[in-house]
Write an enzyme that holds these catalytic residues in place. Structure first.
Site: not given
Ligand code: AP5
Length: 212
Positions: A152, A13, A163, A84, A119
């Site tokens: 992160r 996203k 998540r 969300r 990431r």
């Protein structure tokens, strides 16, 4: 125009929103980035949100709504990560903030896990990299600003699972909600970022807007 970009954690996203931002000249509003900035600045709302984010669950609605509320009045923006859940959708509708199109990025779970675990993000400018898919030229250093790249805290394997569960239980239902409103476009986002972007850029709505 307001574009909502949806999809599970790690679907891409933020990456696609940044490409849309550059090409369309619109603002990218990422609720995750807004929360992470609030933590960096020791904002009391950010400090309250921190523990929820580290567990991989949603932060309470009143916190995220308070942080987002002024930014939501920006015209021509891409919403990434907000709303969300249905309570957040209702908040937008009560404030007469209309979403024009919802882009739903579809990616399988194996790809999600590989994307999230590789990431890396620039601590200074926020540019998103991936160790294999989109590496920086110099390991650990941002190509754009020379900042250090970090992982992160919520990108660790056990938090990724949480998540994904949170997404399935609380966010995925919005796909049907926006589909019923006739504004949802599903995008196969399993390929590289250029292929995914081209799928969106080929949509009639974007051509009509003469953004390209
Ligand atoms: P948030 O930051 O929004 O996290 P998320 O939704 O889990 O999404 P991600 O940022 O992990 O992934 P992404 O889809 O943007 O993927 P990216 O482009 O980085 O939220 C974090 C937390 O904040 C939540 O868990 C919650 O606690 C809280 N929160 C946020 N909003 C909230 C709200 N509204 N209400 C309550 N709580 C809220 O890409 C991932 C990786 O893949 C990168 O390395 C990238 O380089 C790579 N990649 C991307 N696209 C491709 C591609 N096409 N091919 C190959 N690699 C790719």
């Amino acid at each position: 125009m307001k574009i909502l970009i949806m999809g599970p954690p790690g679907a891409g996203k933020g990456t696609i929103a940044e490409m849309l931002k550059e090409n369309l000249g619109v603002v990218h509003l990422s609720s995750g980035d807004i929360l992470r900035d609030a933590i960096k600045e020791n904002n009391p709302l950010g400090m309250k949100a921190k523990a929820f984010m580290e567990k991989g669950v949603l932060v309470p609605d009143e916190i995220i709504i308070e942080l987002m509320k002024e930014k939501l009045n920006t015209d021509d923006s891409i919403l990434d990560g907000f709303p969300r859940n249905l309570a957040q959708v209702k908040k937008l509708e009560d404030a007469n903030i209309q979403i024009d199109i919802v882009l739903n990025l579809q990616v399988n779970e194996e790809t999600i896990i590989s994307r999230i675990s590789g990431r890396r993000i620039c601590e200074k400018c926020g540019k998103i990299y991936h160790l294999k898919n989109m590496p920086s030229k110099k390991e650990g250093i941002c190509d754009i600003c020379g900042g250090n790249l970090y992982q992160r805290k919520d990108d660790e394997p056990q938090t990724i699972r949480e998540r994904l569960n949170t997404y399935k239980q609380q966010t995925e239902g919005l796909v049907n909600y926006y589909n019923d409103k006739g504004i949802l476009k599903n995008i196969d986002a399993g390929g590289n970022k250029e292929t995914t972007y081209d799928k969106m850029a080929g949509l009639e709505w974007l051509k009509k807007k003469k953004y390209r």
